[in-house]
Design an enzyme around this catalytic site. Structure first.
Site, PDB file in Angstrom:
ATOM      1  N   ASN A  48       0.870  -1.177   0.000  1.00  0.00           N
ATOM      2  CA  ASN A  48       0.000   0.000   0.000  1.00  0.00           C
ATOM      3  C   ASN A  48       0.907   1.227   0.000  1.00  0.00           C
ATOM      4  O   ASN A  48       1.531   1.533   1.008  1.00  0.00           O
ATOM      5  CB  ASN A  48      -0.882  -0.044   1.260  1.00  0.00           C
ATOM      6  CG  ASN A  48      -1.719   1.198   1.425  1.00  0.00           C
ATOM      7  OD1 ASN A  48      -1.789   2.047   0.521  1.00  0.00           O
ATOM      8  ND2 ASN A  48      -2.369   1.321   2.574  1.00  0.00           N
ATOM      9  N   LYS A  51       0.123   4.311  -0.230  1.00  0.00           N
ATOM     10  CA  LYS A  51      -0.489   5.480   0.432  1.00  0.00           C
ATOM     11  C   LYS A  51      -0.229   6.750  -0.389  1.00  0.00           C
ATOM     12  O   LYS A  51      -0.199   6.684  -1.607  1.00  0.00           O
ATOM     13  CB  LYS A  51       0.024   5.586   1.870  1.00  0.00           C
ATOM     14  CG  LYS A  51      -0.149   4.266   2.636  1.00  0.00           C
ATOM     15  CD  LYS A  51       0.143   4.374   4.095  1.00  0.00           C
ATOM     16  CE  LYS A  51      -0.056   3.009   4.754  1.00  0.00           C
ATOM     17  NZ  LYS A  51       0.127   3.031   6.187  1.00  0.00           N
ATOM     18  N   HIS A  59      -9.238   0.816   5.105  1.00  0.00           N
ATOM     19  CA  HIS A  59      -7.954   1.035   5.776  1.00  0.00           C
ATOM     20  C   HIS A  59      -8.149   1.989   6.958  1.00  0.00           C
ATOM     21  O   HIS A  59      -8.938   2.929   6.875  1.00  0.00           O
ATOM     22  CB  HIS A  59      -6.934   1.610   4.787  1.00  0.00           C
ATOM     23  CG  HIS A  59      -5.561   1.605   5.351  1.00  0.00           C
ATOM     24  ND1 HIS A  59      -5.120   2.580   6.219  1.00  0.00           N
ATOM     25  CD2 HIS A  59      -4.536   0.713   5.219  1.00  0.00           C
ATOM     26  CE1 HIS A  59      -3.883   2.289   6.582  1.00  0.00           C
ATOM     27  NE2 HIS A  59      -3.504   1.165   5.985  1.00  0.00           N
ATOM     28  N   GLU A  66      -6.530   4.397   8.025  1.00  0.00           N
ATOM     29  CA  GLU A  66      -6.338   5.834   7.741  1.00  0.00           C
ATOM     30  C   GLU A  66      -7.572   6.413   7.067  1.00  0.00           C
ATOM     31  O   GLU A  66      -7.911   7.583   7.270  1.00  0.00           O
ATOM     32  CB  GLU A  66      -5.072   6.023   6.884  1.00  0.00           C
ATOM     33  CG  GLU A  66      -3.820   5.762   7.708  1.00  0.00           C
ATOM     34  CD  GLU A  66      -2.649   5.185   6.950  1.00  0.00           C
ATOM     35  OE1 GLU A  66      -2.619   5.271   5.704  1.00  0.00           O
ATOM     36  OE2 GLU A  66      -1.744   4.633   7.611  1.00  0.00           O
ATOM     37  N   GLU A  71      -5.292  -5.263  10.670  1.00  0.00           N
ATOM     38  CA  GLU A  71      -4.254  -4.260  10.861  1.00  0.00           C
ATOM     39  C   GLU A  71      -4.489  -3.519  12.169  1.00  0.00           C
ATOM     40  O   GLU A  71      -5.233  -2.533  12.203  1.00  0.00           O
ATOM     41  CB  GLU A  71      -4.279  -3.259   9.707  1.00  0.00           C
ATOM     42  CG  GLU A  71      -4.015  -3.879   8.363  1.00  0.00           C
ATOM     43  CD  GLU A  71      -3.442  -2.860   7.396  1.00  0.00           C
ATOM     44  OE1 GLU A  71      -2.303  -3.066   6.959  1.00  0.00           O
ATOM     45  OE2 GLU A  71      -4.111  -1.867   7.113  1.00  0.00           O
ATOM     46  N   SER A 128       3.662  -2.541  10.272  1.00  0.00           N
ATOM     47  CA  SER A 128       5.123  -2.576  10.452  1.00  0.00           C
ATOM     48  C   SER A 128       5.747  -3.925  10.100  1.00  0.00           C
ATOM     49  O   SER A 128       6.691  -4.368  10.759  1.00  0.00           O
ATOM     50  CB  SER A 128       5.501  -2.150  11.877  1.00  0.00           C
ATOM     51  OG  SER A 128       5.054  -0.827  12.127  1.00  0.00           O
TER      52      SER A 128
HETATM   53  P1  PGA Z   1       3.074  -0.041   7.688  1.00  0.00           P
HETATM   54  O1  PGA Z   1       1.606   0.169   7.086  1.00  0.00           O
HETATM   55  O2  PGA Z   1       3.611  -1.305   7.076  1.00  0.00           O
HETATM   56  O3  PGA Z   1       3.855   1.186   7.273  1.00  0.00           O
HETATM   57  O4  PGA Z   1       2.927  -0.148   9.161  1.00  0.00           O
HETATM   58  C1  PGA Z   1       0.735  -0.910   6.945  1.00  0.00           C
HETATM   59  C2  PGA Z   1      -0.548  -0.439   6.307  1.00  0.00           C
HETATM   60  O5  PGA Z   1      -0.999   0.666   6.605  1.00  0.00           O
HETATM   61  O6  PGA Z   1      -1.162  -1.169   5.500  1.00  0.00           O
END
Ligand code: PGA
Length: 249
Positions: A9, A11, A94, A96, A166, A212
């Site tokens: 992803n 983003k 997601h 976010e 997540e 992460s």
């Molecule tokens: P990250 O993001 O691997 O930077 O923690 C995961 C995600 O938001 O899908």
């Protein structure tokens, strides 16, 4: 069918030039695992990314979409528009999107429906916040996110759905759920699905972990029996790191 999937992803990262560069770096990597590889660039670069990876073992997917087919929704993108440029899979829910763009279980249920009506595959994301986990409410939060957005669906719809657990406290924080925490939650998710839809659908469900994931921890997380892959943020922006994760299976 249950599959291994590693999806990047991107983003709000990578303009057109950077998208071209990262894709050409990704193409130089060698895949040694059976994982399906997906990348989710920003909307404006989807067409270009799709064209650039057509001959490769990389699926270009969308980070989001709107539930309406068309109409007065300034700034939005529909399933039909995505399909018309070759995009077949969309990430929905997601954290976010939920936190910064007010997406709710209700609006996500409509988006899931719109994607399925258009024969798209959905990667449906959910996960608890730190306060939920501290209060021991992670299972009930996850259960209600799944039920509210997905449990109106017919059993046959689940063929087109991938789940992505997540935990919000692990996204972009460097903090990862331990492999055991991920396994426990994935097993609980499968049980939740089985209770409503039966064991066959639950066993077949592909459940990704996100938060992460890095080359250094992917192998251990992916070794857990109910973890079928990863949704990768930060580490998906470096071709070598991303393929180290893809090849962790
Ligand atoms: P990250 O993001 O691997 O930077 O923690 C995961 C995600 O938001 O899908």
């Amino acid at each position: 069918m249950r599959k291994h999937i590693v999806a990047g992803n991107w983003k709000l990262n990578n303009n057109l030039n950077q998208t071209e560069t990262l894709i050409s770096e990704l193409k130089q990597q060698t895949k040694t695992s059976d994982a399906e590889v997906m990348i989710a660039p920003t909307f404006v670069n989807l067409w270009h990314a799709f064209q650039a990876t057509k001959q490769d073992d990389i699926e270009v997917i969308s980070q989001n979409m709107h539930f309406a087919e068309n109409g007065a929704y300034t700034g939005e993108i529909s399933a039909d528009m995505l399909k018309s440029i070759g995009i077949q899979t969309v990430i929905l829910g997601h954290s976010e999107r939920r936190a910064y763009f007010n997406e709710t279980d209700e609006s996500l249920a409509k988006k899931v429906d719109a994607a399925l009506v258009n024969n798209m595959r959905v990667i449906f994301c959910f996960g608890e916040e730190l306060a939920d986990r501290k209060a021991g409410k992670e299972a009930s939060v996850v259960e209600s996110q799944i039920k509210n957005a997905l449990f109106h669906l017919e059993p046959s719809a689940f063929k087109h759905i991938v789940l992505a657990y997540e935990p919000v406290w692990a996204i972009g924080t460097g903090e990862t759920a331990s492999p055991e925490q991920a396994q426990d939650m994935h097993a609980f998710i499968r049980k939740t699905l089985a209770t409503k839809y039966g064991n066959a659908i639950a066993d077949d469900m592909t459940i990704l972990y996100g938060g992460s994931v890095k080359p250094g921890n992917a192998k251990e997380i992916f070794s857990k029996p109910d973890v079928d892959g990863g949704l990768i943020g930060g580490a998906a922006l470096k071709a070598e790191d991303f393929y180290a994760i893809v090849n962790a299976f």
